[in-house]
Write an enzyme that holds these catalytic residues in place. Structure first.
Site, PDB file in Angstrom:
ATOM      1  N   ASP A  36      33.462  41.633  41.510  1.00 38.54           N
ATOM      2  CA  ASP A  36      33.929  42.769  40.815  1.00 38.54           C
ATOM      3  C   ASP A  36      32.843  43.214  40.236  1.00 38.54           C
ATOM      4  OD1 ASP A  36      35.025  44.582  39.282  1.00 38.54           O
ATOM      5  OD2 ASP A  36      36.406  43.264  37.909  1.00 38.54           O
TER       6      ASP A  36
ATOM      7  N   GLU B  54      35.974  34.868  30.456  1.00 39.35           N
ATOM      8  CA  GLU B  54      37.137  34.406  31.477  1.00 39.35           C
ATOM      9  C   GLU B  54      36.638  32.980  32.063  1.00 39.35           C
ATOM     10  OE1 GLU B  54      37.389  37.145  34.678  1.00 39.35           O
ATOM     11  OE2 GLU B  54      38.138  38.789  33.206  1.00 39.35           O
TER      12      GLU B  54
ATOM     13  N   ASP C 239      40.437  49.156  40.287  1.00 42.28           N
ATOM     14  CA  ASP C 239      41.110  48.552  38.913  1.00 42.28           C
ATOM     15  C   ASP C 239      40.816  49.685  38.124  1.00 42.28           C
ATOM     16  OD1 ASP C 239      41.262  47.170  36.520  1.00 42.28           O
ATOM     17  OD2 ASP C 239      39.662  46.137  36.582  1.00 42.28           O
TER      18      ASP C 239
ATOM     19  N   GLU D 147      31.671  40.157  37.986  1.00 44.21           N
ATOM     20  CA  GLU D 147      32.561  38.755  38.391  1.00 44.21           C
ATOM     21  C   GLU D 147      32.158  38.514  39.702  1.00 44.21           C
ATOM     22  OE1 GLU D 147      36.877  39.559  37.714  1.00 44.21           O
ATOM     23  OE2 GLU D 147      36.286  40.454  35.861  1.00 44.21           O
TER      24      GLU D 147
ATOM     25  N   GLU E 279      35.790  44.766  44.293  1.00 39.48           N
ATOM     26  CA  GLU E 279      36.613  45.428  43.483  1.00 39.48           C
ATOM     27  C   GLU E 279      35.640  46.262  42.437  1.00 39.48           C
ATOM     28  OE1 GLU E 279      39.016  43.064  40.709  1.00 39.48           O
ATOM     29  OE2 GLU E 279      38.690  44.342  39.214  1.00 39.48           O
TER      30      GLU E 279
ATOM     31  N   SER F  53      36.581  45.438  29.626  1.00 34.95           N
ATOM     32  CA  SER F  53      35.818  46.444  30.285  1.00 34.95           C
ATOM     33  C   SER F  53      36.838  47.199  30.904  1.00 34.95           C
ATOM     34  CB  SER F  53      34.998  45.852  31.496  1.00 34.95           C
ATOM     35  OG  SER F  53      35.843  45.285  32.863  1.00 34.95           O
TER      36      SER F  53
ATOM     37  N   HIS G 139      45.091  38.978  35.500  1.00 29.73           N
ATOM     38  CA  HIS G 139      44.798  38.859  33.970  1.00 29.73           C
ATOM     39  C   HIS G 139      43.870  39.696  33.537  1.00 29.73           C
ATOM     40  CE1 HIS G 139      40.865  36.116  34.798  1.00 29.73           C
ATOM     41  NE2 HIS G 139      40.807  37.130  35.224  1.00 29.73           N
TER      42      HIS G 139
ATOM     43  N   LYS H 201      47.574  45.349  36.590  1.00 34.15           N
ATOM     44  CA  LYS H 201      47.570  44.588  35.218  1.00 34.15           C
ATOM     45  C   LYS H 201      48.545  45.460  34.455  1.00 34.15           C
ATOM     46  CE  LYS H 201      42.249  44.132  34.620  1.00 34.15           C
ATOM     47  NZ  LYS H 201      40.880  44.821  34.624  1.00 34.15           N
TER      48      LYS H 201
ATOM     49  N   HIS I  78      31.571  40.912  30.019  1.00 33.37           N
ATOM     50  CA  HIS I  78      32.075  39.726  29.590  1.00 33.37           C
ATOM     51  C   HIS I  78      31.382  38.603  29.057  1.00 33.37           C
ATOM     52  CE1 HIS I  78      35.878  40.784  32.229  1.00 33.37           C
ATOM     53  NE2 HIS I  78      35.800  41.415  31.453  1.00 33.37           N
TER      54      HIS I  78
ATOM     55  N   LYS J  43      44.536  37.468  40.377  1.00 26.76           N
ATOM     56  CA  LYS J  43      43.037  36.997  39.886  1.00 26.76           C
ATOM     57  C   LYS J  43      43.405  36.524  38.491  1.00 26.76           C
ATOM     58  CE  LYS J  43      40.138  40.261  38.211  1.00 26.76           C
ATOM     59  NZ  LYS J  43      38.935  41.161  38.350  1.00 26.76           N
TER      60      LYS J  43
HETATM   61  P1  PGA Z   1      38.850  43.522  31.344  1.00 26.39           P
HETATM   62  O1  PGA Z   1      38.287  43.424  32.834  1.00 26.39           O
HETATM   63  O2  PGA Z   1      37.716  42.892  30.344  1.00 26.39           O
HETATM   64  O3  PGA Z   1      39.383  44.818  30.931  1.00 26.39           O
HETATM   65  O4  PGA Z   1      40.253  42.459  31.332  1.00 26.39           O
HETATM   66  C1  PGA Z   1      38.592  42.775  33.852  1.00 26.39           C
HETATM   67  C2  PGA Z   1      38.478  43.279  35.171  1.00 26.39           C
HETATM   68  O5  PGA Z   1      37.648  44.045  35.054  1.00 26.39           O
HETATM   69  O6  PGA Z   1      38.859  43.128  36.000  1.00 26.39           O
HETATM   70 ZN    ZN Z   2      37.899  44.699  37.367  1.00 24.57          ZN
END
Ligand code: PGA
Ligand code: ZN
Length: 401
Positions: free
Chosen positions: A232, A196, A300, A154, A273, A41, A353, A325, A145, A376
């Site tokens: 999140d 995750e 984020d 999340e 988030e 994402s 992560h 990140k 996810h 996280k």
């Molecule tokens: P990602 O998303 O799949 O881009 O790692 C994780 C997040 O939104 O925190």
């Molecule tokens: Zn996020």
């Protein structure tokens, strides 16, 4: 002693079984290895993970330019990172690929630390880098996810005790207790795990949050320290034509802000988030005005670890915390500048992560080195535990236990 003598680039697999890059850097007496994670994402304004031709094209481009780095001093991180930008020539690493840039940048830092016989967190953070970020781990989710999960990406457990080890154990226990509850609730279904390793179940968002909160309460009574729920939303992933599209409802921006506020009040949410779309600085600012005094509001996708995006946020009062990140921005130096800017302006930092991961442990070290308040990185699963177990080792070293 710290001069770069050799660089080896290879492809390995990440936790989703996709190809990713791993780079080894050798000095006379030191060695550093790093590997890149992958987001699903992803934020629109992140640097490009790979050039248009994909990982192989990026690796070829990098390999053809290794002579820029051979013979450089691995302790000159800023120079190394500046050359990464120079050889790429684009503002978003679309020739070299941000994943290749960040992997090399981190491998160089690790090689320098190893040459000086220092752990990475101490090499980067100095002798006073002793605060360990509190672990925040995804226990139930959906979004991009997982298939058939919640709309909110999340739902997480944030353990806030003094001991990192106990915090890591408590978050994993919340995951286990929640799993038991889900199996009881859905005896005829096999409940799965998302990217995750958070549980995935056919629940409405509020029901899911309630179950997470119940699980946290159960574990909290055993551990005797504060454990808090976090969310999140990854709201950009379900923002369509001006509406936030849930499985069971569609909300306008104002309604979404109210919904977030209600959830925070009803369930005692501690960290929120990406509650709004990645372009909606004003919406973030409004929510921050309403609940930012008592809740960590994390950006984020809106900030993408980018100093310029954070500057806009600071000016508008959008959010009070930034997700960090490393591969969203492409070099250690860029990431460090963003963290400095955040801290200078009273923003908290949560290093993170990605949903696709390797067993690289860099973020555990970076979180300690740069004084991030939170980390996280899931609760279970080998590639998540690589980081959490590393934090336990770092704590042992810092506390001298
Ligand atoms: P990602 O998303 O799949 O881009 O790692 C994780 C997040 O939104 O925190
Ligand atoms: Zn996020």
């Amino acid at each position: 002693m710290t001069l770069i003598e050799d660089i080896i680039v290879r492809k390995i697999l990440d936790s989703r079984g996709n190809q990713t890059v791993e780079i080894d850097v050798y000095t006379l007496n030191g060695f550093g290895r790093a590997a890149a994670p992958a987001g699903k994402s992803t934020g629109k304004h992140e640097v490009k993970a790979y050039p248009r031709g994909g990982i192989d094209e990026g690796i070829k481009y990098f390999k053809e330019r290794l002579d820029h780095f051979i013979g450089m001093d691995a302790t000159q991180q800023e120079d190394v990172d500046a050359i990464l930008h120079e050889i790429d020539k684009t503002p978003d690493f679309s020739m070299l690929g941000g994943n290749i840039a960040v992997t090399f940048s981190l491998a160089v830092a690790k090689a320098a630390a190893s040459s000086l016989a220092l752990p990475l967190y101490q090499y980067l953070g100095g002798i006073y880098a002793k605060e360990i970020p509190k672990p925040v781990g995804n226990v139930l989710g959906g979004g991009k996810h997982a298939i058939n999960g919640t709309t909110i990406q999340e739902m997480l457990s944030a353990s806030l005790g003094d001991s990192t080890k106990d915090n890591v154990f408590a978050n994993a226990e919340v995951h286990r207790v929640l799993g038991d509850k889900l199996k009881k609730r859905f005896p005829d279904l096999s409940i799965g795990l998302g990217d995750e390793k958070a549980w995935v179940a056919p629940l409405r968002d509020e029901e899911a949050i309630a179950l997470v909160v119940d699980s946290i309460e159960e574990v909290k009574s055993k551990y005797g320290f504060e454990i808090m729920p976090a969310l999140d939303f990854a709201a950009s992933s379900f923002y369509e034509n001006g509406k936030y599209v849930y499985h069971d409802k569609e909300l306008s921006t104002e309604e979404q802000i109210e919904f977030v506020e209600e959830l925070v009040k009803e369930y005692g949410i501690y960290i929120v988030e990406d509650p709004l779309d990645e372009e909606d600085f004003d919406g973030f600012a409004e929510l921050t005005k309403r609940i930012g005094d008592s809740v960590y509001i994390v950006g984020d996708d809106i900030f993408v670890t980018n100093k310029k995006r954070l500057e806009i946020g600071i000016e508008k009062g959008a959010a009070n915390t930034i997700l960090i990140k490393p591969n969203q921005i492409g070099t250690l130096t860029d990431m460090h500048e963003t963290i400095r800017l955040a801290k200078d302006n009273g923003y908290a930092c949560m290093i993170s992560h990605r949903s696709g991961e390797t067993c690289d442990t860099s973020i555990a070290h970076l979180g300690v080195a740069f004084g991030c308040e939170f980390i996280k990185t899931g609760t279970i699963g080998g590639e998540r535990l690589a980081k959490l177990n590393e934090l336990i080792r770092i704590e042992e070293e810092i506390k001298g236990e």
